[in-house]
Design an enzyme around this catalytic site. Structure first.
Site, PDB file in Angstrom:
ATOM      1  CG  ASP A 137      17.453  56.739  75.142  1.00  0.00           C
ATOM      2  OD1 ASP A 137      18.852  56.633  75.072  1.00  0.00           O
ATOM      3  OD2 ASP A 137      17.155  56.009  76.103  1.00  0.00           O
ATOM      4  CG  ASP A 160      22.382  57.613  76.504  1.00  0.00           C
ATOM      5  OD1 ASP A 160      23.440  57.539  76.487  1.00  0.00           O
ATOM      6  OD2 ASP A 160      21.554  56.578  76.948  1.00  0.00           O
ATOM      7  CG  ASP A 164      18.028  53.623  73.873  1.00  0.00           C
ATOM      8  OD1 ASP A 164      18.503  53.696  72.643  1.00  0.00           O
ATOM      9  OD2 ASP A 164      19.216  53.777  74.808  1.00  0.00           O
ATOM     10  NE  ARG A 223      25.176  51.245  72.199  1.00  0.00           N
ATOM     11  CZ  ARG A 223      25.145  51.895  73.248  1.00  0.00           C
ATOM     12  NH1 ARG A 223      24.278  52.553  73.605  1.00  0.00           N
ATOM     13  NH2 ARG A 223      26.376  51.308  73.901  1.00  0.00           N
TER      14      ARG A 223
END
Length: 591
Positions: A137, A160, A164, A223
């Site tokens: 990430d 990615d 996160d 997300r």
């Protein structure tokens, strides 16, 4: 390296509200220093580098060394710093305007792994582009990191994910942050994951996260966040990505409190994913949804936070739009530089100024003629001496056309370009009153054409800056004489609640300083405002005008009044307020 003012460092490290009034103009937006809230205030609190020594860095070698060592307050000068930057404990990292942490081809831009007591503020994190392959990430909170406050950052194009939070990390607050993707991303535009595996039962009892006043903007598909096992408070955020398939996803043992958020034009506000196991709760509480394609009721009763937190009411369109506007204005790297005076022009705002040489002719001109134009520009301070290797791109977004007609004295329909592989942009050729404003990685074209601007076609060109090969986009704003309705005009309709429109800024002196003062009009504003003690008086409007709304700087409704000549609205205390009158927004500061 240079030492900074100790008083300033204490405020930054602890997240204390600045005492000085931040005065903004239509060409410079600086966010107030809102205090820390949410889970980062728990478990003993988060203080970062408070009480530690300070250092200012201007190269990646020093930044990596000091960040990894921790126990420091680190100020990051403008420029691009290639990651990965590993962050230790007891550290505050605070960026000057134009400080960018870039993600390498593999790995993260910045990584917290087992770190404790960390504050990260006022930085841009630039990913290499989201693609459907396995990598890291852009910004990562991992391996039992605890007590982390990430505030006023702009994260985009993470390989990615954008940010996160995984592997039993805990007591994290993300606030006033912007997440987005540009044309550099070709897939897997999934922004935020909290809990990275359905089998990671060691996450139980951890992943306590608060996300507030954060903006998931264009390019984000999924997300926002997706949650497994964690207790997550999603409150007072803005979801308006036109690319979204869903916003919040609840998965195995997720306990999510989704409270007083604004969802506009998305496919689905909430997705319940039960394939991996039962969801603890995903409770929808007093949210505002507009043009949401698929409605989804929540499930269960979510946890009650162990902290207190003031949330803005979004029960009406006016209140929801006020929060939306506040988040769009302040989310991202919009805080002032360390040690700055009360007036700062950050990289996320425009330094544009209308040319004083704009010709206004008293003789009639055909609207098909080419009219003289003003030259306005907006540059990021990150462009100072910085060159990004590669070919820049400009991708247009927004409801407004790059080729549109507008009457004298009327606002254009806003639009913007997303900038990639560049540090800023300039624009030339706009009519007086219309400007370019850089907000994060987006360059907005907005404003109200001056009432004396000569009718005619104003051809403009937006050009990126700071790239090896810069890009340009052009368009034409055709100004027609006042009283002539443009072909695309919708001015005949009236909105029952305030809608997004042109914005202006002004400072109202307290009557104890200068008595009752009627301010001169700011370009594009049709009403004048004055202050008498703690009362704001709106002059020059009729009873047929839309209602007048007064909001505080976090978008909370303070007062509403029916329009009338010399309408008076009581102000509860000194501070910054937004006054909305129909499509107009005025920023006022009462001392």
């Amino acid at each position: 390296m240079e030492s900074k003012n100790a008083k300033w460092s204490k405020m930054l490290a602890a997240g204390v509200v600045l005492g000085a009034t931040l005065v903004t103009s239509s060409f410079a937006v600086t966010s107030p220093d809102f205090p820390m809230a949410g889970f980062a205030t728990q478990n003993g609190g988060t203080t970062g580098g408070k009480g530690k020594s300070e250092v200012t860095v201007d190269n990646v070698t020093d930044l990596k060394a000091y960040a990894k060592a921790g126990n420091k307050i680190i100020y990051v000068k403008p420029g691009t710093y290639m990651g990965p930057i590993e962050v230790g404990s007891n550290v505050t990292i605070y960026g000057y305007q134009g400080a960018i942490i870039a993600q390498p081809t593999t790995g993260s831009a910045m990584k917290l792994s087992g770190s404790t007591n960390v504050i990260i503020r006022n930085l841009k994190f630039k990913g290499i582009g989201a693609h459907d392959d396995d990598d890291e990430d852009c910004l990562q909170v991992n391996h039992e990191s605890k007590n982390v406050w990430i505030d006023h950052v702009d994260v985009y194009d993470g390989h990615d994910g954008n940010l996160d939070i995984t592997n039993a990390s805990d007591y994290v607050t993300i606030s006033w942050t912007k997440f987005s993707y540009t044309s550099a991303s070709t897939g897997h535009q999934f922004s935020n994951l909290i809990g990275n595996s359905k089998t990671k039962t060691s996450d139980r009892g951890h992943l306590n996260v608060t996300i507030h006043h954060t903006w998931w903007a264009d390019g984000v598909v999924e997300r926002m966040p997706r949650v497994r096992f964690g207790k997550v408070h999603v409150a007072n955020n803005l979801f308006d990505s036109k690319d979204a398939s869903y916003c919040v996803r609840a998965a195995i043992e997720a306990d999510i409190r989704i409270e007083r958020n604004v969802f506009i034009g998305v496919q689905k506000a909430l997705d319940l994913y039960t394939s991996d196991g039962a969801i603890t709760a995903a409770q929808m509480i007093e949210n505002y949804e507009e043009n949401v394609k698929k409605t989804q009721a929540g499930t269960g009763t979510a946890f009650k936070p162990s902290y207190s937190m003031s949330l803005t009411d979004v029960s009406t369109q006016a209140k929801a739009y006020a929060l939306r506007d506040s988040i769009k204005l302040y989310a991202g790297a919009t805080l002032p530089d360390p040690g700055s005076s009360s007036v700062v022009t950050p990289a996320s705002s425009s330094s544009a100024k209308s040319s004083s040489s704009v010709a206004s002719s008293s003789s009639a001109k055909s609207s098909s003629s080419v009219a003289p134009a003003s030259s306005s520009s907006a540059k990021s301070s990150s462009s100072q001496g910085q060159v990004v290797s590669g070919t820049a791109t400009l991708t247009k977004h927004g409801s407004g056309s790059a080729n549109q007609e507008v009457a004298q004295g009327a606002a254009i329909t806003d639009f913007y370009y997303t900038i990639a592989v560049a540090t800023g942009a300039t624009v030339t050729g706009l009519p007086q009153g219309v400007t370019g404003t850089l907000k994060g990685s987006d360059f907005y074209i907005s404003g109200t054409v001056g009432s004396n601007v000569a009718p005619g076609a104003y051809s403009f060109t937006v050009t990126t800056t700071g790239a090896t090969t810069n890009a340009s986009k052009s368009g034409t704003i055709t100004v027609v004489a006042s009283g002539t309705a443009p072909a695309s005009s919708s001015s005949a309709s009236k909105d029952p609640e305030p809608a997004e429109g042109s914005s202006s800024s002004m400072e109202l002196p307290n009557s104890s300083e200068s008595g009752t003062t009627i301010l001169s009009q700011v370009a594009g504003v049709r009403a004048n405002l004055s202050v008498e003690g703690r009362t704001v008086v709106v002059h020059g409007i009729s009873q047929n005008t839309a209602p007048i709304y007064l909001f505080d700087q976090q978008g909370r409704l303070v007062a509403k009044s029916l329009a009338s000549e010399n309408c008076a609205i009581a102000v509860p205390c000194a501070g910054t307020y937004l006054v909305r009158i129909g499509h107009e927004t005025h920023r006022i500061i009462v001392r």
